[in-house]
Design a protein around this motif. Structure first.
Motif, mmCIF file in Angstrom:
data_model
loop_
_atom_site.group_PDB
_atom_site.id
_atom_site.type_symbol
_atom_site.label_atom_id
_atom_site.label_comp_id
_atom_site.label_asym_id
_atom_site.label_seq_id
_atom_site.Cartn_x
_atom_site.Cartn_y
_atom_site.Cartn_z
ATOM 1 N N LEU A 26 9.227 2.935 6.087
ATOM 2 C CA LEU A 26 8.801 1.565 5.846
ATOM 3 C C LEU A 26 7.987 1.536 4.571
ATOM 4 C CD1 LEU A 26 7.506 0.384 9.369
ATOM 5 C CD2 LEU A 26 9.534 -0.468 8.192
ATOM 6 N N ARG A 27 8.000 0.388 3.903
ATOM 7 C CA ARG A 27 7.115 0.206 2.763
ATOM 8 C C ARG A 27 6.231 -0.998 3.018
ATOM 9 N NH1 ARG A 27 8.007 -1.034 -3.691
ATOM 10 N NH2 ARG A 27 8.544 -3.123 -2.915
ATOM 11 N N LEU A 28 4.950 -0.746 3.075
ATOM 12 C CA LEU A 28 3.984 -1.818 3.252
ATOM 13 C C LEU A 28 3.546 -2.338 1.884
ATOM 14 C CD1 LEU A 28 1.659 -0.362 6.031
ATOM 15 C CD2 LEU A 28 3.819 -1.604 6.271
ATOM 16 N N SER A 29 3.286 -3.632 1.823
ATOM 17 C CA SER A 29 2.764 -4.260 0.609
ATOM 18 C C SER A 29 1.458 -4.969 0.934
ATOM 19 C CB SER A 29 3.763 -5.269 0.050
ATOM 20 O OG SER A 29 4.973 -4.646 -0.313
ATOM 21 N N ARG A 57 4.088 12.686 3.262
ATOM 22 C CA ARG A 57 4.982 11.691 3.861
ATOM 23 C C ARG A 57 4.738 10.293 3.310
ATOM 24 N NH1 ARG A 57 4.577 10.522 9.150
ATOM 25 N NH2 ARG A 57 2.356 11.047 9.314
ATOM 26 N N PHE A 58 3.498 9.970 2.995
ATOM 27 C CA PHE A 58 3.138 8.635 2.501
ATOM 28 C C PHE A 58 2.793 8.709 1.024
ATOM 29 C CE2 PHE A 58 1.371 6.697 6.743
ATOM 30 C CZ PHE A 58 2.538 7.078 7.385
ATOM 31 N N THR A 59 3.101 7.632 0.306
ATOM 32 C CA THR A 59 2.757 7.532 -1.108
ATOM 33 C C THR A 59 2.171 6.157 -1.385
ATOM 34 O OG1 THR A 59 4.570 9.028 -1.709
ATOM 35 C CG2 THR A 59 3.597 7.698 -3.469
ATOM 36 N N ILE A 60 1.006 6.140 -2.002
ATOM 37 C CA ILE A 60 0.368 4.884 -2.362
ATOM 38 C C ILE A 60 0.577 4.626 -3.851
ATOM 39 C CG2 ILE A 60 -1.911 5.889 -2.887
ATOM 40 C CD1 ILE A 60 -3.145 3.401 -1.510
ATOM 41 N N SER A 61 0.743 3.366 -4.210
ATOM 42 C CA SER A 61 0.881 2.999 -5.611
ATOM 43 C C SER A 61 0.343 1.586 -5.790
ATOM 44 C CB SER A 61 2.340 3.083 -6.062
ATOM 45 O OG SER A 61 3.148 2.194 -5.312
ATOM 46 N N ARG A 62 0.032 1.247 -7.031
ATOM 47 C CA ARG A 62 -0.437 -0.099 -7.298
ATOM 48 C C ARG A 62 0.230 -0.645 -8.549
ATOM 49 N NH1 ARG A 62 -6.689 -0.072 -7.619
ATOM 50 N NH2 ARG A 62 -6.373 -2.262 -8.256
ATOM 51 N N ASP A 63 0.455 -1.953 -8.535
ATOM 52 C CA ASP A 63 1.012 -2.680 -9.666
ATOM 53 C C ASP A 63 0.005 -3.757 -10.024
ATOM 54 O OD1 ASP A 63 2.378 -4.311 -11.427
ATOM 55 O OD2 ASP A 63 4.282 -4.141 -10.385
ATOM 56 N N ASN A 64 -0.829 -3.471 -11.009
ATOM 57 C CA ASN A 64 -1.900 -4.413 -11.361
ATOM 58 C C ASN A 64 -1.345 -5.727 -11.921
ATOM 59 O OD1 ASN A 64 -3.885 -2.678 -10.471
ATOM 60 N ND2 ASN A 64 -4.366 -1.886 -12.508
ATOM 61 N N ALA A 65 -0.170 -5.686 -12.514
ATOM 62 C CA ALA A 65 0.440 -6.910 -13.040
ATOM 63 C C ALA A 65 0.807 -7.871 -11.908
ATOM 64 C CB ALA A 65 1.672 -6.572 -13.863
ATOM 65 N N LYS A 66 1.071 -7.311 -10.736
ATOM 66 C CA LYS A 66 1.469 -8.121 -9.584
ATOM 67 C C LYS A 66 0.344 -8.238 -8.556
ATOM 68 C CE LYS A 66 6.403 -7.088 -9.907
ATOM 69 N NZ LYS A 66 7.600 -6.544 -9.212
ATOM 70 N N ASN A 67 -0.813 -7.649 -8.843
ATOM 71 C CA ASN A 67 -1.931 -7.657 -7.882
ATOM 72 C C ASN A 67 -1.491 -7.153 -6.507
ATOM 73 O OD1 ASN A 67 -3.438 -8.743 -9.942
ATOM 74 N ND2 ASN A 67 -4.099 -10.546 -8.806
ATOM 75 N N THR A 68 -0.742 -6.091 -6.518
ATOM 76 C CA THR A 68 -0.151 -5.596 -5.267
ATOM 77 C C THR A 68 -0.290 -4.076 -5.177
ATOM 78 O OG1 THR A 68 1.440 -7.414 -5.239
ATOM 79 C CG2 THR A 68 1.951 -5.506 -3.869
ATOM 80 N N VAL A 69 -0.576 -3.624 -3.967
ATOM 81 C CA VAL A 69 -0.580 -2.195 -3.661
ATOM 82 C C VAL A 69 0.483 -1.938 -2.607
ATOM 83 C CG1 VAL A 69 -1.896 -0.340 -2.567
ATOM 84 C CG2 VAL A 69 -2.986 -1.778 -4.276
ATOM 85 N N TYR A 70 1.146 -0.810 -2.751
ATOM 86 C CA TYR A 70 2.223 -0.444 -1.834
ATOM 87 C C TYR A 70 1.876 0.850 -1.102
ATOM 88 C CZ TYR A 70 4.666 -3.622 -4.975
ATOM 89 O OH TYR A 70 5.022 -4.708 -5.729
ATOM 90 N N LEU A 71 2.404 0.963 0.088
ATOM 91 C CA LEU A 71 2.317 2.220 0.830
ATOM 92 C C LEU A 71 3.714 2.556 1.322
ATOM 93 C CD1 LEU A 71 0.373 4.430 1.858
ATOM 94 C CD2 LEU A 71 0.324 3.188 4.053
ATOM 95 N N GLN A 72 4.334 3.531 0.676
ATOM 96 C CA GLN A 72 5.648 4.005 1.096
ATOM 97 C C GLN A 72 5.445 5.040 2.190
ATOM 98 O OE1 GLN A 72 8.822 3.043 0.066
ATOM 99 N NE2 GLN A 72 9.498 4.355 1.755
ATOM 100 N N MET A 73 6.018 4.781 3.345
ATOM 101 C CA MET A 73 5.842 5.668 4.490
ATOM 102 C C MET A 73 7.193 6.237 4.890
ATOM 103 S SD MET A 73 3.111 3.448 6.743
ATOM 104 C CE MET A 73 4.319 2.250 7.261
#
Length: 138
Positions: free
Chosen positions: A18-21, A79-95
């Protein structure tokens, strides 16, 4: 008005992904560290993964390369990877490779210091989302 809105939760079988936003608004997103926490029934809320702001990087090598400082709980490393897109004001958690023990409500939160150090604590975080349920079936 400060808002953190999580999405992407759901029901998945063990081994699935799953990918959380976390979409943020109402504050200067770039300046904040963002964390993902989770809380399972009967358990305390715990930090899963956190990412620093650009200026909050505490590792010199990361700062030189323009990377963020990140934290992962031992239970999710690899297993999990966190990332952020400052242009979109969004952080993701790829699980990936999800396990039944990953079942919990997942919350994103924002820390005005921008720093990720040690094991992040809930008290360090200023703003919280409402959470999204992740259920992993065996």
């Amino acid at each position: 008005e400060v808002q953190l809105v999580e999405s992407g939760g759901g029901l998945v079988q063990a081994g699935g992904s799953l990918r959380l936003s976390c979409a943020a608004s109402g504050f200067t997103f770039d300046d904040y560290a963002i964390g993902w926490f989770r809380q399972a029934p009967g358990k305390e809320r715990e930090a899963v993964s956190c990412i620093s702001s650009s200026d909050g990087t505490t590792d010199y090598a990361d700062s030189v390369k323009g990377r963020f400082t990140t934290y992962y709980a031992d239970s999710v490393k690899g297993r999990f990877t966190i990332s952020r897109d400052n242009a979109k004001n969004t952080v993701y958690l790829q699980m990936n490779s999800l396990k039944p023990e990953d079942t919990a409500v997942y919350y994103c939160a924002a820390d005005v210091t921008g720093i990720v150090a040690g094991t992040p604590q809930t008290i360090e975080y200023d703003y919280w989302g409402q959470g999204t349920q992740v259920t992993v079936s065996s």
